[in-house]
Design a protein around this motif. Sequence first.
Motif, short mmCIF file in Angstrom:
data_model
loop_
_atom_site.label_atom_id
_atom_site.label_comp_id
_atom_site.label_asym_id
_atom_site.label_seq_id
_atom_site.Cartn_x
_atom_site.Cartn_y
_atom_site.Cartn_z
N HIS A 60 0.78 -51.23 0.85
CA HIS A 60 1.45 -51.56 -0.40
C HIS A 60 0.41 -51.83 -1.50
O HIS A 60 0.49 -51.28 -2.61
CB HIS A 60 2.34 -52.79 -0.17
CG HIS A 60 3.13 -53.23 -1.35
ND1 HIS A 60 4.32 -53.91 -1.22
CD2 HIS A 60 2.92 -53.15 -2.69
CE1 HIS A 60 4.80 -54.18 -2.42
NE2 HIS A 60 3.96 -53.74 -3.33
N ILE A 61 -0.57 -52.66 -1.20
CA ILE A 61 -1.58 -53.02 -2.20
C ILE A 61 -2.43 -51.80 -2.57
O ILE A 61 -2.71 -51.55 -3.74
CB ILE A 61 -2.45 -54.19 -1.70
CG1 ILE A 61 -1.59 -55.47 -1.57
CG2 ILE A 61 -3.64 -54.43 -2.62
CD1 ILE A 61 -2.25 -56.60 -0.80
N ALA A 62 -2.80 -50.99 -1.57
CA ALA A 62 -3.57 -49.77 -1.86
C ALA A 62 -2.78 -48.85 -2.78
O ALA A 62 -3.34 -48.27 -3.72
CB ALA A 62 -3.93 -49.06 -0.56
N ALA A 63 -1.49 -48.73 -2.56
CA ALA A 63 -0.65 -47.87 -3.40
C ALA A 63 -0.64 -48.34 -4.85
O ALA A 63 -0.64 -47.52 -5.78
CB ALA A 63 0.78 -47.83 -2.85
N GLU A 64 -0.64 -49.65 -5.06
CA GLU A 64 -0.64 -50.18 -6.43
C GLU A 64 -1.93 -49.80 -7.15
O GLU A 64 -1.91 -49.48 -8.34
CB GLU A 64 -0.48 -51.70 -6.43
CG GLU A 64 0.73 -52.24 -5.70
CD GLU A 64 2.07 -51.91 -6.32
OE1 GLU A 64 2.16 -51.02 -7.19
OE2 GLU A 64 3.06 -52.57 -5.94
N PHE A 65 -3.06 -49.84 -6.45
CA PHE A 65 -4.33 -49.47 -7.08
C PHE A 65 -4.42 -47.96 -7.32
O PHE A 65 -4.89 -47.52 -8.37
CB PHE A 65 -5.52 -49.94 -6.23
CG PHE A 65 -5.84 -51.38 -6.41
CD1 PHE A 65 -6.65 -51.80 -7.46
CD2 PHE A 65 -5.33 -52.35 -5.56
CE1 PHE A 65 -6.95 -53.15 -7.65
CE2 PHE A 65 -5.62 -53.70 -5.73
CZ PHE A 65 -6.43 -54.10 -6.79
N ILE A 66 -3.97 -47.18 -6.36
CA ILE A 66 -4.02 -45.72 -6.51
C ILE A 66 -3.08 -45.25 -7.62
O ILE A 66 -3.45 -44.41 -8.44
CB ILE A 66 -3.63 -45.03 -5.18
CG1 ILE A 66 -4.75 -45.21 -4.14
CG2 ILE A 66 -3.30 -43.55 -5.39
CD1 ILE A 66 -5.99 -44.37 -4.38
N GLN A 74 -5.58 -44.22 -15.04
CA GLN A 74 -6.39 -43.51 -14.05
C GLN A 74 -6.25 -44.18 -12.69
O GLN A 74 -6.16 -45.41 -12.59
CB GLN A 74 -7.84 -43.55 -14.51
CG GLN A 74 -8.83 -42.93 -13.57
CD GLN A 74 -10.26 -43.14 -14.06
OE1 GLN A 74 -10.51 -43.18 -15.26
NE2 GLN A 74 -11.19 -43.29 -13.13
N SER A 75 -6.25 -43.37 -11.66
CA SER A 75 -6.18 -43.90 -10.30
C SER A 75 -7.46 -44.65 -9.93
O SER A 75 -8.56 -44.26 -10.34
CB SER A 75 -5.96 -42.74 -9.33
OG SER A 75 -5.87 -43.19 -8.01
N LEU A 76 -7.30 -45.74 -9.18
CA LEU A 76 -8.44 -46.52 -8.70
C LEU A 76 -8.56 -46.32 -7.18
O LEU A 76 -7.56 -46.42 -6.47
CB LEU A 76 -8.26 -47.99 -9.03
CG LEU A 76 -8.24 -48.31 -10.52
CD1 LEU A 76 -7.78 -49.75 -10.77
CD2 LEU A 76 -9.62 -48.09 -11.13
N PRO A 77 -9.76 -46.06 -6.67
CA PRO A 77 -9.90 -45.74 -5.24
C PRO A 77 -9.64 -46.95 -4.34
O PRO A 77 -10.38 -47.93 -4.37
CB PRO A 77 -11.35 -45.25 -5.12
CG PRO A 77 -12.05 -45.78 -6.32
CD PRO A 77 -11.03 -45.96 -7.39
#
Length: 194
Positions: A60-66, A74-77
Amino acid sequence: MRHDINQYIQQHQEMIRKVSEDEVLKNKILKVSDLLVHAYKNNKRLYIFGCGGSAADAQHIAAEFINKINFPRQSLPAIALTTDTSILTAVGNDDEFSNIFKRQVEGLVAEQDIVLGISTSGTSESVVRGLKAAKEKKAITFFFTGECVKEIPGVTDYVINVPSKSTPSIQEAHIMIGHMVCTFVERELFHEYD
């Protein structure tokens, strides 16, 4: 049933109150956000992992950054190490389950990357081993957990310990804190406020 609903809501509100009054915790959240901003400005990556509900939180958290949390940008890795079933089952089968994140960290993480381990109890061996491997690679390590863990020397740089022993309450706080961190990071990097 209605009584149970009210009791659950009260428990949630109590956890939110404790977080809102914990100045040390709030300072740690700001520090984590600042370190992520610095990491992203220096082309570093965020790696996240946990087991069970914490695995879902990592994704969930990774999806928010991406993708985004508040506005298009812009997407964040950010990579959740909980999603590749071939890697997870290969390591679990050929080595041992406790090394499922450690082996991925060894192969993927670079110096000064950010590594976030999530464990409500703070005792998930696979998460602790993953964080330890990250420290060995000179990454910056964050640990989202409950009130029982303050730090793990040599493993954690920053521990975000939610003031609760209730697994559901801790998980709810982890997502709330993850949302706050992502909000602060994207605002700082992209200078846009909703």
